[in-house]
Design an enzyme around this catalytic site. Structure first.
Site, PDB file in Angstrom:
ATOM      1  N   HIS A 243       0.877  -1.314   0.047  1.00  0.00           N
ATOM      2  CA  HIS A 243      -0.133   0.108  -0.130  1.00  0.00           C
ATOM      3  C   HIS A 243       0.983   1.166   0.158  1.00  0.00           C
ATOM      4  O   HIS A 243       0.532   2.056  -0.913  1.00  0.00           O
ATOM      5  CB  HIS A 243      -0.943   0.044   1.328  1.00  0.00           C
ATOM      6  CG  HIS A 243      -1.673  -1.165   1.348  1.00  0.00           C
ATOM      7  ND1 HIS A 243      -3.077  -1.385   0.692  1.00  0.00           N
ATOM      8  CD2 HIS A 243      -1.772  -2.191   2.356  1.00  0.00           C
ATOM      9  CE1 HIS A 243      -3.716  -2.382   1.083  1.00  0.00           C
ATOM     10  NE2 HIS A 243      -2.676  -3.114   2.084  1.00  0.00           N
TER      11      HIS A 243
HETATM   12  C1  BDR Z   1      -2.987   0.780   5.471  1.00  0.00           C
HETATM   13  O1  BDR Z   1      -3.348   0.362   6.600  1.00  0.00           O
HETATM   14  C2  BDR Z   1      -1.970  -0.098   7.456  1.00  0.00           C
HETATM   15  O2  BDR Z   1      -2.227  -1.507   7.705  1.00  0.00           O
HETATM   16  C3  BDR Z   1      -1.077  -0.327   6.099  1.00  0.00           C
HETATM   17  O3  BDR Z   1       0.295   0.207   6.595  1.00  0.00           O
HETATM   18  C4  BDR Z   1      -1.415   0.796   5.180  1.00  0.00           C
HETATM   19  O4  BDR Z   1      -1.083   2.100   5.476  1.00  0.00           O
HETATM   20  C5  BDR Z   1      -3.703  -0.035   4.382  1.00  0.00           C
HETATM   21  O5  BDR Z   1      -5.007  -0.078   4.680  1.00  0.00           O
END
Ligand code: BDR
Ligand code: CA
Length: 313
Positions: A243
């Site tokens: 992400h």
């Molecule tokens: C986001 O949530 C976190 O778990 C990850 O680091 C990312 O920023 C994804 O939904």
């Protein structure tokens, strides 16, 4: 070569945050002015610790790391140890950091920095819940006009949610903060799950990290190995979605991404859909655009870029 663009990374590491930080530190186009930690994936003590571990892994003890907010504006903190492990950075065995935390409060440093730098010259890369940014904007509304752009990982439209059926984690944790940010009048780019769920670390991509044969390459491969076990169980997909590195990818190579300028509002009232990003993708309301919402990316191009950058560390 032009001067590097100044960025501040606001983050809750998190394996994918860690890889985003490494990617930024490896990129000569970017100058990381500082890192502000926020509570999110794990509590603040751990995110502030993990940010320093990552700086040291990159050989960048000179980058100041600040502690920001330990809890959301109005809610009890929701964490994600089930995804990231107890430390937030489970996977590789990395030494405890020896660089100290900068003693200045993170939110105050954000405000002071934005006030002292030329107007519009600083980009904020937001990789976690938006609490620090919202606190800064609420305390010092004048900084809104000074921020060049906020590029954030958060939200979803077609992919809907990952922490609840309706909401993505970063926005769900602090929806009131997200609402402040989306209503601040600052140019915002959003990397939602719609895009980041296409940035999957396949076996071949993970092999490419490991094949770098460096401490960074090995650590990144081990982080994604750990991250992956969760996504395989949950989605049965081809690999872990990276992400947060998409934020840095968009800054470096926006041509690898496509999206739309649209209106995005945050649901804060409903218990059922709290933190949902109500994105007017189809432009069915007259609400004015307040964000560039990314919908797609060239995953092969993105991973080539990421691997090439990690090789520099
Ligand atoms: C986001 O949530 C976190 O778990 C990850 O680091 C990312 O920023 C994804 O939904
Ligand atoms: Ca994150």
């Amino acid at each position: 070569m032009p001067d590097p663009a100044k960025i501040i990374i606001d983050t809750d590491p998190g394996q994918d945050d860690a890889i985003a930080i490494l990617m930024a530190l490896a990129s000569p186009e970017l100058e990381v002015m500082g890192i502000t930690a926020v509570a999110g994936n794990v509590p603040l003590e751990l995110t502030a610790r993990n940010a320093r571990i990552v700086c040291e892994l990159a050989g960048r003890r000179d980058v100041p790391v600040f502690a920001g907010a330990r809890q959301p504006l109005r809610r009890r903190l929701v964490t994600a140890e089930h995804v990231h492990g107890r430390t937030g950075l489970d996977g590789p065995v990395l030494p405890d950091p020896t660089m100290p935390l900068d003693p200045r409060p993170g939110v105050g440093w954000l405000i002071d920095t934005l006030r002292s730098e030329p107007r519009g010259s600083v980009t904020i890369c937001a990789l976690g819940p938006l609490t620090n940014l919202a606190l800064a904007l609420l305390k010092a509304p004048d900084i809104a006009a000074r921020i060049g752009r906020i590029v954030l990982m958060g939200g979803a439209y077609f992919e809907v949610g990952n922490i609840t059926p309706a909401a993505e984690f970063n926005i769900h944790v602090d929806p009131e903060a997200a609402q402040v940010v989306f209503r601040a009048g600052v140019p915002v780019t959003v990397l939602p799950l719609d895009a980041t769920h296409k940035a999957l670390v396949t076996g071949a991509r993970n092999d490419a990290f490991r094949a770098l044969g460096t401490p960074v390459g090995t650590a990144v491969a081990e982080m994604t190995d750990f991250f992956e076990r969760f996504d395989l169980e949950k989605y049965g997909s081809d690999g872990a979605p990276l992400h947060d590195p998409c934020v840095i990818g968009w800054l470096l190579r926006p041509d690898l991404f496509s999206g739309r300028s649209i209106n995005v509002e945050i649901e804060t009232l409903s218990d059922l859909t709290r933190g949902m990003t109500v994105a007017d993708w189809w432009r069915v309301t007259p609400r004015p655009a307040n964000a560039f919402f990314v919908g797609d990316l060239d995953a092969a191009g993105f991973f080539d870029l990421l691997t090439e950058r990690l090789a520099r560390l």
